[in-house]
Structures are given as structure tokens and as C-alpha cells.
Write a protein that holds these residues in place. Sequence first.
Motif, mmCIF file in Angstrom:
data_model
loop_
_atom_site.group_PDB
_atom_site.id
_atom_site.type_symbol
_atom_site.label_atom_id
_atom_site.label_comp_id
_atom_site.label_asym_id
_atom_site.label_seq_id
_atom_site.Cartn_x
_atom_site.Cartn_y
_atom_site.Cartn_z
ATOM 1 N N THR A 116 0.921 -1.212 0.079
ATOM 2 C CA THR A 116 -0.127 -0.016 0.194
ATOM 3 C C THR A 116 0.695 1.304 -0.006
ATOM 4 O O THR A 116 0.536 2.311 -0.719
ATOM 5 N N GLN A 117 1.912 1.331 0.906
ATOM 6 C CA GLN A 117 2.659 2.532 0.912
ATOM 7 C C GLN A 117 3.288 2.747 -0.395
ATOM 8 O O GLN A 117 3.477 4.060 -0.886
ATOM 9 N N ALA A 118 3.937 1.736 -1.110
ATOM 10 C CA ALA A 118 4.629 2.002 -2.357
ATOM 11 C C ALA A 118 3.486 2.338 -3.446
ATOM 12 O O ALA A 118 3.961 3.202 -4.071
ATOM 13 N N LEU A 119 2.252 1.769 -3.545
ATOM 14 C CA LEU A 119 1.444 2.317 -4.304
ATOM 15 C C LEU A 119 1.003 3.714 -3.989
ATOM 16 O O LEU A 119 0.614 4.499 -4.909
ATOM 17 N N ARG A 120 0.760 4.047 -2.794
ATOM 18 C CA ARG A 120 0.534 5.392 -2.490
ATOM 19 C C ARG A 120 1.502 6.505 -2.900
ATOM 20 O O ARG A 120 1.268 7.491 -3.548
ATOM 21 N N GLN A 121 2.669 6.203 -2.652
ATOM 22 C CA GLN A 121 3.914 6.859 -3.379
ATOM 23 C C GLN A 121 3.926 7.137 -4.824
ATOM 24 O O GLN A 121 4.087 8.023 -5.257
ATOM 25 N N ALA A 122 3.574 5.669 -5.477
ATOM 26 C CA ALA A 122 3.312 6.036 -6.879
ATOM 27 C C ALA A 122 2.280 6.745 -7.342
ATOM 28 O O ALA A 122 2.169 7.614 -8.242
ATOM 29 N N GLN A 123 1.213 6.738 -6.586
ATOM 30 C CA GLN A 123 0.057 7.572 -6.881
ATOM 31 C C GLN A 123 0.390 9.338 -6.754
ATOM 32 O O GLN A 123 0.035 9.980 -7.632
ATOM 33 N N GLU A 124 1.079 9.571 -5.577
ATOM 34 C CA GLU A 124 1.366 10.845 -5.589
ATOM 35 C C GLU A 124 2.470 11.402 -6.610
ATOM 36 O O GLU A 124 2.595 12.314 -6.941
ATOM 37 N N GLN A 125 3.313 10.234 -7.234
ATOM 38 C CA GLN A 125 4.101 10.918 -8.270
ATOM 39 C C GLN A 125 3.466 10.645 -9.628
ATOM 40 O O GLN A 125 4.212 10.834 -10.696
ATOM 41 N N GLY A 126 2.216 10.162 -9.711
ATOM 42 C CA GLY A 126 1.342 10.245 -10.746
ATOM 43 C C GLY A 126 1.528 8.913 -11.755
ATOM 44 O O GLY A 126 1.354 8.952 -13.029
ATOM 45 N N GLN A 127 1.975 7.955 -11.172
ATOM 46 C CA GLN A 127 2.602 6.803 -12.016
ATOM 47 C C GLN A 127 1.354 5.542 -11.848
ATOM 48 O O GLN A 127 1.342 4.759 -12.772
ATOM 49 N N VAL A 128 0.569 5.876 -10.769
ATOM 50 C CA VAL A 128 -0.681 4.831 -10.715
ATOM 51 C C VAL A 128 -2.014 5.703 -10.568
ATOM 52 O O VAL A 128 -2.026 6.817 -9.813
ATOM 53 N N ARG A 129 -2.785 5.248 -10.848
ATOM 54 C CA ARG A 129 -4.237 5.947 -10.849
ATOM 55 C C ARG A 129 -4.508 6.292 -9.296
ATOM 56 O O ARG A 129 -4.303 5.457 -8.350
ATOM 57 N N ASN A 130 -5.323 7.332 -9.140
ATOM 58 C CA ASN A 130 -5.530 7.652 -8.083
ATOM 59 C C ASN A 130 -7.270 7.965 -7.771
ATOM 60 O O ASN A 130 -7.560 8.368 -6.642
ATOM 61 N N ASP A 131 -7.737 7.238 -8.403
ATOM 62 C CA ASP A 131 -9.604 7.395 -8.499
ATOM 63 C C ASP A 131 -9.758 6.004 -7.605
ATOM 64 O O ASP A 131 -11.029 5.963 -7.117
ATOM 65 N N ILE A 132 -8.855 5.311 -7.298
ATOM 66 C CA ILE A 132 -8.894 4.002 -6.377
ATOM 67 C C ILE A 132 -7.972 4.315 -5.304
ATOM 68 O O ILE A 132 -6.790 4.367 -5.581
ATOM 69 N N ALA A 133 -8.505 3.921 -3.834
ATOM 70 C CA ALA A 133 -7.611 4.099 -2.664
ATOM 71 C C ALA A 133 -6.420 3.013 -2.966
ATOM 72 O O ALA A 133 -6.584 1.817 -3.457
ATOM 73 N N ALA A 134 -5.102 3.471 -2.557
ATOM 74 C CA ALA A 134 -4.127 2.495 -2.571
ATOM 75 C C ALA A 134 -4.178 1.213 -2.016
ATOM 76 O O ALA A 134 -3.786 0.153 -2.166
ATOM 77 N N GLU A 135 -5.015 1.277 -0.554
ATOM 78 C CA GLU A 135 -5.242 0.047 0.053
ATOM 79 C C GLU A 135 -6.286 -0.849 -1.005
ATOM 80 O O GLU A 135 -5.880 -2.232 -0.755
#
Length: 211
Positions: A149-168
Amino acid sequence: MTFIYDRSYIRAMPRQRQNPDTRDRLLEAGVAAFLENGYHGAGLKEVLDRVQVPKGSFYNYFKSKEEFGAATIRHYANSLSQKMAGAMAGARDPLSGLRRFFHRLMADFEAADYVGGCLVANLGGEVELNQTCRLALAEALYDWRAGVTQALRQAQEQGQVRNDIAAEELADVLINTWEGAVIRMKIERSLAPLRQCLHRLLDDYFQPVAG
């Protein structure tokens, strides 16, 4: 094969000084035995034979199979966390670190000739597992989920992963799909299901939504 222990013998046995190296070797042997034969199928003799430790010494470290099982699960979970931290360290970005982590797991599976798989998922499938080990499994899964989750949240913050779905929720999708792919890997003796899992999620579904 089952663990058989005489509790009266344990009570009568003098407590000895513990050796951290011996304890770690027992836990490593436990991981290997549980991966190959499951919790119920692994016997004490099998574990002791792997590390050449006498039966009496085993009870200096663990009072029961349940305690040993829980400690083995925590040992495996700690190793998994270290692999995650190592993969993330020095990675050019969070998503690359996450890919590196899963590729290292794949390399481990291949080196083991696809035997075993993931200890958390394997033991979780043994429905009669005792409460002590079940709680240790829940903690291990929670820690693994937290790291992903932490890795995906950081990726969301950098625009690498979609942010319309929670990282969890994305972490749950990734871990659940990965564990299913591990089962197919063991059946087919191939990394193809794991590669498909990572490609379809990290390179496709998890990508930022256009517009």
C-alpha cells in the motif's frame, strides 16, 4: 508426520542459554518444512534433521508446535519485509521498486523449482490451523499489505498509478491476484501466471486514467 512432544519432559528439562543462530536455523528449517509439507504435514524430526539440533534443544526455544509455527510465520514475514525494503531502496521510483520486489520473489520461486510458493497463503489454506498461527498469519498479511500500500500510495503521488481508487484497495487487488497466480505457478510449474498478473495490473489496470 506430526509433532509429538512430552510435556512432562519439557517441564523437567533445565532451561539452557539460547543461541540466536540456532533459533534462526530452526526457523529457516521451519519455513522450508512448512512450504514443502504444510503445517500439519511437517514433523519435528524433519525440522531437527535439517539443522542437526537435538530434540531437547528444540524445547529450549519453543514450548510447542503452535509457538514454533507462529514464530516461523513471523520469521518469514520479516524476511518478506526485508526483501520489500531492499527492492525499494535505490529504485528510481516506487513502481520500479515494487516490480523489483515481485521479480525477486519470482526468482526465488524459480530457484526452488516452483516448490512451496508463499508461506502465508499456503498455511492460510489449512482451515484447521490453530488460533496462535492464524493470528500470526493475519499479522503477516497485514504487514505485507501495508508495505505494498505504501509503495502504491507513493506511486500515486508521483502520478505513476491511478488515484481514483484507494491505494489500500489496489494493494488488495494486487496481493489477491498474485496469490492466485502463485497457485497456478505451482500447478503449471511456470512463471507465466505471475508475469501476467504483474503486466495486467502494474502496466495496465493500475495506470493513471486518461483525462
